[in-house]
Design an enzyme around this catalytic site. Structure first.
Site, PDB file in Angstrom:
ATOM      1  N   HIS A 241       0.444   6.136   1.611  1.00  0.00           N
ATOM      2  CA  HIS A 241       1.482   5.199   2.037  1.00  0.00           C
ATOM      3  C   HIS A 241       2.841   5.846   1.795  1.00  0.00           C
ATOM      4  O   HIS A 241       2.996   6.683   0.893  1.00  0.00           O
ATOM      5  CB  HIS A 241       1.384   3.894   1.249  1.00  0.00           C
ATOM      6  CG  HIS A 241       0.287   2.986   1.724  1.00  0.00           C
ATOM      7  ND1 HIS A 241       0.232   1.651   1.420  1.00  0.00           N
ATOM      8  CD2 HIS A 241      -0.793   3.246   2.501  1.00  0.00           C
ATOM      9  CE1 HIS A 241      -0.846   1.101   1.974  1.00  0.00           C
ATOM     10  NE2 HIS A 241      -1.483   2.054   2.637  1.00  0.00           N
TER      11      HIS A 241
ATOM     12  N   GLU B  85       5.793   4.718   0.584  1.00  0.00           N
ATOM     13  CA  GLU B  85       6.472   4.496  -0.691  1.00  0.00           C
ATOM     14  C   GLU B  85       5.780   5.280  -1.803  1.00  0.00           C
ATOM     15  O   GLU B  85       6.416   5.868  -2.679  1.00  0.00           O
ATOM     16  CB  GLU B  85       6.476   3.002  -1.051  1.00  0.00           C
ATOM     17  CG  GLU B  85       7.058   2.098   0.020  1.00  0.00           C
ATOM     18  CD  GLU B  85       5.978   1.526   0.938  1.00  0.00           C
ATOM     19  OE1 GLU B  85       5.113   2.286   1.434  1.00  0.00           O
ATOM     20  OE2 GLU B  85       6.012   0.295   1.166  1.00  0.00           O
TER      21      GLU B  85
ATOM     22  N   CYS C  59       3.362  -2.826   0.322  1.00  0.00           N
ATOM     23  CA  CYS C  59       2.094  -3.566   0.345  1.00  0.00           C
ATOM     24  C   CYS C  59       1.814  -4.211  -1.015  1.00  0.00           C
ATOM     25  O   CYS C  59       2.202  -3.713  -2.069  1.00  0.00           O
ATOM     26  CB  CYS C  59       0.943  -2.658   0.758  1.00  0.00           C
ATOM     27  SG  CYS C  59       0.603  -1.264  -0.341  1.00  0.00           S
TER      28      CYS C  59
ATOM     29  N   CYS D   5       1.666  -0.501  -3.234  1.00  0.00           N
ATOM     30  CA  CYS D   5       3.006   0.074  -3.385  1.00  0.00           C
ATOM     31  C   CYS D   5       3.943  -0.839  -4.171  1.00  0.00           C
ATOM     32  O   CYS D   5       4.799  -0.359  -4.917  1.00  0.00           O
ATOM     33  CB  CYS D   5       3.587   0.404  -2.024  1.00  0.00           C
ATOM     34  SG  CYS D   5       2.708   1.780  -1.222  1.00  0.00           S
TER      35      CYS D   5
HETATM   36 ZN   LIG Z   1       1.610   0.645   0.430  1.00  0.00          ZN
END
Ligand SMILES: [Zn+2]
Length: 168
Positions: free
Chosen positions: A72, A74, A100, A110
């Site tokens: 992801h 981040e 998320c 995240c």
């Molecule tokens: Zn995430």
């Protein structure tokens, strides 16, 4: 809270509260541009993220699937900042999509990674739709942890652009 005047237009220093400044907009625009670098996916959003210190220094940037199909944005950006860097405590993270709150691929979403890293502020362009995760509420999780989340709707279209194939 600081009562110092707004930075000059050339400043890259993030804002400090719930009102976005010009630099916040520029950094969020960059995060949206980074989302276009993501390898395409039929099963995950393309997202870009930038971590910026209080003085306007960029600490790291990342984007979805940068090194691994499960990365992801981040998460990737935060992983590039040395653990314990004191600038994290006053840093802002810009993400084209709301961080998320839960994920299938890895144990820590995240929003939790941002909380653990000790960041003080999140600026995002797009609230996560229910496409992949129902009731994804990263904003609620972060706010509950005392981390303000600003959503700037002026940038939603830019954040969605690399994800049009995923949106009905
Ligand atoms: Zn995430």
């Amino acid at each position: 809270m600081s009562t110092t005047p707004s930075p000059s237009p050339a400043s890259t220093a993030p804002g400090t509260g719930r009102e976005p400044n010009a630099a916040d907009r520029d950094w969020l625009a960059l995060a949206c541009e980074l989302a276009a670098l993501c390898p395409p996916s039929a099963t995950a959003f393309s997202v870009g993220a930038v971590v910026v210190a209080a003085d306007g220094t960029e600490l790291a940037r990342g984007y979805s699937r940068e090194n691994d199909p499960h990365d992801h944005a981040e998460e990737g950006a935060l992983a590039k900042v040395p653990a314990g860097d004191p600038r994290l405590a006053t840093a802002t993270i810009y993400s084209s999509l709301e961080p998320c709150a839960r994920r299938a691929s890895r144990p820590r979403p995240c929003a939790r990674l941002i909380e653990s890293a000790g960041l003080r502020r999140v600026v995002t362009a797009w609230t996560e739709p229910d496409t992949f995760v129902p009731d994804a509420d990263g904003t609620g999780l972060l706010e509950a942890a005392g981390i303000p989340v600003l959503t700037l709707p002026d940038y939603t279209a830019a954040a969605q652009a690399p994800n049009r194939h995923l949106l009905g």
